[in-house]
Design a protein around this motif. Structure first.
Motif, PDB file in Angstrom:
ATOM      1  N   ALA A 147      -9.778  -2.345  11.619  1.00  0.00           N
ATOM      2  CA  ALA A 147     -10.007  -1.884  10.361  1.00  0.00           C
ATOM      3  C   ALA A 147      -8.790  -1.315   9.493  1.00  0.00           C
ATOM      4  O   ALA A 147      -8.752  -1.697   8.335  1.00  0.00           O
ATOM      5  CB  ALA A 147     -11.002  -0.795  10.388  1.00  0.00           C
ATOM      6  N   TRP A 148      -7.845  -0.984  10.232  1.00  0.00           N
ATOM      7  CA  TRP A 148      -6.564  -0.649   9.515  1.00  0.00           C
ATOM      8  C   TRP A 148      -5.683  -1.801   9.209  1.00  0.00           C
ATOM      9  O   TRP A 148      -4.788  -1.505   8.339  1.00  0.00           O
ATOM     10  CB  TRP A 148      -5.691   0.660  10.557  1.00  0.00           C
ATOM     11  CG  TRP A 148      -5.495   0.048  11.759  1.00  0.00           C
ATOM     12  CD1 TRP A 148      -6.123  -0.090  12.989  1.00  0.00           C
ATOM     13  CD2 TRP A 148      -4.229  -1.071  11.952  1.00  0.00           C
ATOM     14  NE1 TRP A 148      -5.380  -0.783  13.977  1.00  0.00           N
ATOM     15  CE2 TRP A 148      -4.446  -1.420  13.687  1.00  0.00           C
ATOM     16  CE3 TRP A 148      -3.171  -1.724  11.313  1.00  0.00           C
ATOM     17  CZ2 TRP A 148      -3.382  -2.385  14.159  1.00  0.00           C
ATOM     18  CZ3 TRP A 148      -2.524  -2.645  11.926  1.00  0.00           C
ATOM     19  CH2 TRP A 148      -2.677  -2.886  13.244  1.00  0.00           C
ATOM     20  N   LEU A 150      -6.291  -4.495   7.326  1.00  0.00           N
ATOM     21  CA  LEU A 150      -6.369  -5.144   5.916  1.00  0.00           C
ATOM     22  C   LEU A 150      -5.747  -4.262   5.122  1.00  0.00           C
ATOM     23  O   LEU A 150      -4.656  -4.654   4.117  1.00  0.00           O
ATOM     24  CB  LEU A 150      -7.696  -5.461   5.633  1.00  0.00           C
ATOM     25  CG  LEU A 150      -7.949  -6.045   4.026  1.00  0.00           C
ATOM     26  CD1 LEU A 150      -7.168  -7.129   3.915  1.00  0.00           C
ATOM     27  CD2 LEU A 150      -9.604  -6.033   3.786  1.00  0.00           C
ATOM     28  N   PRO A 151      -5.833  -2.912   4.920  1.00  0.00           N
ATOM     29  CA  PRO A 151      -4.917  -2.061   4.139  1.00  0.00           C
ATOM     30  C   PRO A 151      -3.498  -2.062   4.291  1.00  0.00           C
ATOM     31  O   PRO A 151      -2.545  -2.100   3.289  1.00  0.00           O
ATOM     32  CB  PRO A 151      -5.437  -0.422   4.286  1.00  0.00           C
ATOM     33  CG  PRO A 151      -6.836  -0.764   4.949  1.00  0.00           C
ATOM     34  CD  PRO A 151      -6.900  -1.946   5.674  1.00  0.00           C
ATOM     35  N   VAL A 152      -3.284  -2.357   5.604  1.00  0.00           N
ATOM     36  CA  VAL A 152      -1.671  -2.284   6.092  1.00  0.00           C
ATOM     37  C   VAL A 152      -1.320  -3.584   5.463  1.00  0.00           C
ATOM     38  O   VAL A 152      -0.043  -3.819   4.938  1.00  0.00           O
ATOM     39  CB  VAL A 152      -1.436  -2.167   7.512  1.00  0.00           C
ATOM     40  CG1 VAL A 152      -0.180  -2.376   7.745  1.00  0.00           C
ATOM     41  CG2 VAL A 152      -1.694  -0.775   7.815  1.00  0.00           C
ATOM     42  N   SER A 153      -1.732  -4.665   5.595  1.00  0.00           N
ATOM     43  CA  SER A 153      -1.378  -5.919   5.281  1.00  0.00           C
ATOM     44  C   SER A 153      -1.246  -5.996   3.568  1.00  0.00           C
ATOM     45  O   SER A 153      -0.367  -6.573   3.058  1.00  0.00           O
ATOM     46  CB  SER A 153      -2.551  -7.063   6.006  1.00  0.00           C
ATOM     47  OG  SER A 153      -1.888  -8.301   5.187  1.00  0.00           O
ATOM     48  N   ASP A 154      -2.202  -5.468   2.973  1.00  0.00           N
ATOM     49  CA  ASP A 154      -2.264  -5.361   1.566  1.00  0.00           C
ATOM     50  C   ASP A 154      -0.897  -4.587   1.056  1.00  0.00           C
ATOM     51  O   ASP A 154      -0.303  -4.799   0.328  1.00  0.00           O
ATOM     52  CB  ASP A 154      -3.287  -5.014   1.069  1.00  0.00           C
ATOM     53  CG  ASP A 154      -4.513  -5.832   0.990  1.00  0.00           C
ATOM     54  OD1 ASP A 154      -4.327  -7.003   1.341  1.00  0.00           O
ATOM     55  OD2 ASP A 154      -5.564  -5.474   0.820  1.00  0.00           O
ATOM     56  N   GLY A 155      -0.820  -3.199   1.779  1.00  0.00           N
ATOM     57  CA  GLY A 155       0.510  -2.635   1.456  1.00  0.00           C
ATOM     58  C   GLY A 155       1.803  -3.191   1.801  1.00  0.00           C
ATOM     59  O   GLY A 155       2.642  -3.200   1.029  1.00  0.00           O
ATOM     60  N   ARG A 156       1.824  -3.889   2.757  1.00  0.00           N
ATOM     61  CA  ARG A 156       3.054  -4.718   2.898  1.00  0.00           C
ATOM     62  C   ARG A 156       3.456  -5.800   1.974  1.00  0.00           C
ATOM     63  O   ARG A 156       4.346  -5.811   1.551  1.00  0.00           O
ATOM     64  CB  ARG A 156       2.643  -5.547   4.470  1.00  0.00           C
ATOM     65  CG  ARG A 156       3.856  -6.307   4.781  1.00  0.00           C
ATOM     66  CD  ARG A 156       3.519  -7.750   5.446  1.00  0.00           C
ATOM     67  NE  ARG A 156       3.073  -8.550   4.720  1.00  0.00           N
ATOM     68  CZ  ARG A 156       3.678  -9.336   3.761  1.00  0.00           C
ATOM     69  NH1 ARG A 156       4.975  -9.616   3.844  1.00  0.00           N
ATOM     70  NH2 ARG A 156       2.919 -10.175   3.136  1.00  0.00           N
TER      71      ARG A 156
END
Length: 182
Positions: A147-148, A150-156
């Protein structure tokens, strides 16, 4: 007698941003290596659930697991960014010049990645045909990742875009120009 130059904060900040940029570019391919087989299996299972052959992905060169050229580009980008950071932090003029040439290319690469992410559902739909639900395949594959991610990828993606812009601006500032002058 050698004159020592104090590195301006602008150059230090640009170098640190380049190192973080390099690390950030490795997040998605490493996750793909770790979780890719599960993601591929989830996408294929969704195709079977829809009554389609899972081989349609391979027949059209669509892979949800990372491998081959999908690894070369991010790893090469990360190595180049780290090398440029080292050159800049070491005060090498070539590092600044190469950064001002290559960092805009990295910026364009991020824009390309953003555009390809935005159009992947349409592309997959064109491969699967009108009777299939491409978004359901993408959703099934996304659920196979932790779950973590997608937000990490978008933040990246946001970080690397902003970092590229910041590095370019920082190295164009008068303090950086003066530091790299012989």
């Amino acid at each position: 007698m050698e004159i020592t130059r104090n590195r301006p904060r602008t150059v230090t900040f640009a170098g640190v941003l380049q190192l973080l940029f390099a690390l950030a570019f490795l997040i998605v391919p490493v996750a793909g290596l770790v979780f890719g087989a599960d993601v591929q299996a989830a996408a294929e299972a969704e195709l079977v659930r829809q009554g389609l052959s899972p081989s349609v992905l391979a027949e059209n060169g669509v892979h949800f697991d990372e491998g081959g050229y999908a690894l070369v580009l991010p790893f090469t980008t990360a190595v180049i960014a780290a090398l440029l950071a080292w050159l800049n932090l070491a005060g090498k003029r070539a590092g600044r010049i190469l950064t001002l040439i290559l960092q805009p290319i990295f910026l364009a690469l991020d824009v390309f990645i953003l555009a390809s992410q935005a159009s992947k559902a349409e592309y997959l739909q064109s491969i699967l045909g009108d009777g299939a639900n491409a978004q359901a395949v993408l959703d099934a594959s996304a659920r196979a990742y932790p779950a973590w991610l997608l937000p990490v990828s978008d933040g990246r993606l946001v970080f690397t875009l902003l970092a590229s812009l910041a590095v370019i601006i920082l190295l164009l500032l008068p303090s950086a120009r003066a530091y790299f002058r012989k």
